[in-house]
Design a protein around this motif. Structure first.
Motif, short mmCIF file in Angstrom:
data_model
loop_
_atom_site.label_atom_id
_atom_site.label_comp_id
_atom_site.label_asym_id
_atom_site.label_seq_id
_atom_site.Cartn_x
_atom_site.Cartn_y
_atom_site.Cartn_z
N VAL A 1 -24.44 7.29 10.93
CA VAL A 1 -24.77 6.43 12.08
C VAL A 1 -24.09 5.07 11.91
N ALA A 2 -24.16 4.51 10.72
CA ALA A 2 -23.52 3.21 10.46
C ALA A 2 -22.01 3.31 10.67
N MET A 3 -21.40 4.39 10.21
CA MET A 3 -19.96 4.56 10.39
C MET A 3 -19.61 4.72 11.87
N GLY A 4 -20.42 5.45 12.61
CA GLY A 4 -20.19 5.62 14.04
C GLY A 4 -20.29 4.31 14.79
N ILE A 5 -21.30 3.53 14.47
CA ILE A 5 -21.47 2.21 15.10
C ILE A 5 -20.29 1.31 14.73
N GLY A 6 -19.88 1.37 13.47
CA GLY A 6 -18.73 0.58 13.03
C GLY A 6 -17.46 0.98 13.76
N SER A 7 -17.30 2.27 14.00
CA SER A 7 -16.11 2.76 14.70
C SER A 7 -16.08 2.28 16.15
N VAL A 8 -17.20 2.36 16.82
CA VAL A 8 -17.28 1.90 18.21
C VAL A 8 -17.05 0.39 18.27
N THR A 9 -17.66 -0.34 17.34
CA THR A 9 -17.45 -1.78 17.28
C THR A 9 -15.97 -2.09 17.03
N GLY A 10 -15.36 -1.35 16.11
CA GLY A 10 -13.95 -1.54 15.83
C GLY A 10 -13.08 -1.30 17.04
N ALA A 11 -13.41 -0.29 17.82
CA ALA A 11 -12.64 -0.01 19.03
C ALA A 11 -12.81 -1.12 20.07
N ILE A 12 -14.01 -1.64 20.17
CA ILE A 12 -14.26 -2.71 21.16
C ILE A 12 -13.50 -3.98 20.79
N ILE A 13 -13.45 -4.29 19.49
CA ILE A 13 -12.79 -5.54 19.08
C ILE A 13 -11.36 -5.29 18.60
N TYR A 14 -10.84 -4.09 18.81
CA TYR A 14 -9.47 -3.72 18.44
C TYR A 14 -9.21 -3.86 16.94
N ASN A 15 -10.20 -3.47 16.15
CA ASN A 15 -10.05 -3.48 14.70
C ASN A 15 -9.80 -2.05 14.24
N HIS A 16 -8.54 -1.74 13.99
CA HIS A 16 -8.20 -0.36 13.67
C HIS A 16 -8.75 0.08 12.32
N PHE A 17 -9.02 -0.85 11.40
CA PHE A 17 -9.56 -0.48 10.09
C PHE A 17 -10.92 0.20 10.23
N LEU A 18 -11.80 -0.32 11.07
CA LEU A 18 -13.12 0.28 11.24
C LEU A 18 -13.03 1.67 11.85
N VAL A 19 -12.09 1.86 12.76
CA VAL A 19 -11.92 3.17 13.39
C VAL A 19 -11.40 4.18 12.37
N VAL A 20 -10.42 3.78 11.58
CA VAL A 20 -9.85 4.68 10.57
C VAL A 20 -10.86 4.96 9.46
N LEU A 21 -11.67 3.97 9.12
CA LEU A 21 -12.70 4.18 8.11
C LEU A 21 -13.66 5.29 8.54
N ASN A 22 -14.08 5.27 9.78
CA ASN A 22 -14.96 6.32 10.29
C ASN A 22 -14.24 7.67 10.32
N ALA A 23 -12.98 7.68 10.73
CA ALA A 23 -12.23 8.94 10.77
C ALA A 23 -12.11 9.53 9.36
N ALA A 24 -11.87 8.68 8.37
CA ALA A 24 -11.78 9.16 6.99
C ALA A 24 -13.13 9.71 6.52
N TYR A 25 -14.21 9.02 6.88
CA TYR A 25 -15.55 9.48 6.51
C TYR A 25 -15.84 10.85 7.13
N VAL A 26 -15.52 11.00 8.40
CA VAL A 26 -15.75 12.28 9.09
C VAL A 26 -14.91 13.37 8.45
N PHE A 27 -13.66 13.07 8.11
CA PHE A 27 -12.78 14.05 7.46
C PHE A 27 -13.37 14.49 6.12
#
Length: 101
Positions: free
Chosen positions: A6-32
């Motif tokens: 849940v924390a990673m998902g929230i971080g990913s959405v927040t990253g997408a909203i603020i255009y922070n690609h690190f947070l989005v990639v962090l969630n993708a790596a976690y899901v992988f």
């Protein structure tokens, strides 16, 4: 694990909203990593219960498709932010490309 997801998902959405690609990639790596772990555990379970009608192959196929559906948008967002297609400054131009506007 669920709280981390849940924390990673929230971080990913927040990253997408603020255009922070690190947070989005962090969630993708976690899901992988989660999917690889689940595939590994599913394969072990399939070996143990072989002959009882366990369909481990279909679960693995589902997980691979799920990884692709989650990974592709994250990878494309990362790519577009990296090369400058997607940014706060040019988002209004990109929004016009959407069929929903």
């Amino acid at each position: 694990m669920t709280l981390i997801a849940v924390a990673m998902g929230i971080g990913s959405v927040t990253g997408a909203i603020i255009y922070n690609h690190f947070l989005v990639v962090l969630n993708a790596a976690y899901v992988f990593i989660q999917i690889i772990t689940t595939i590994s555990l599913t394969a072990r379970t399939a070996r143990r219960v072989d002959g009882f009608g366990f369909r481990g192959g279909s679960v693995v196929t589902y997980l691979i498709l799920l990884a692709a559906m989650i990974g592709y948008p994250s990878a494309m967002f990362f790519y577009e932010v990296q090369i400058g297609i997607m940014s706060k400054e040019n988002y209004p131009q990109e929004e016009q490309s959407c069929c929903c506007v």
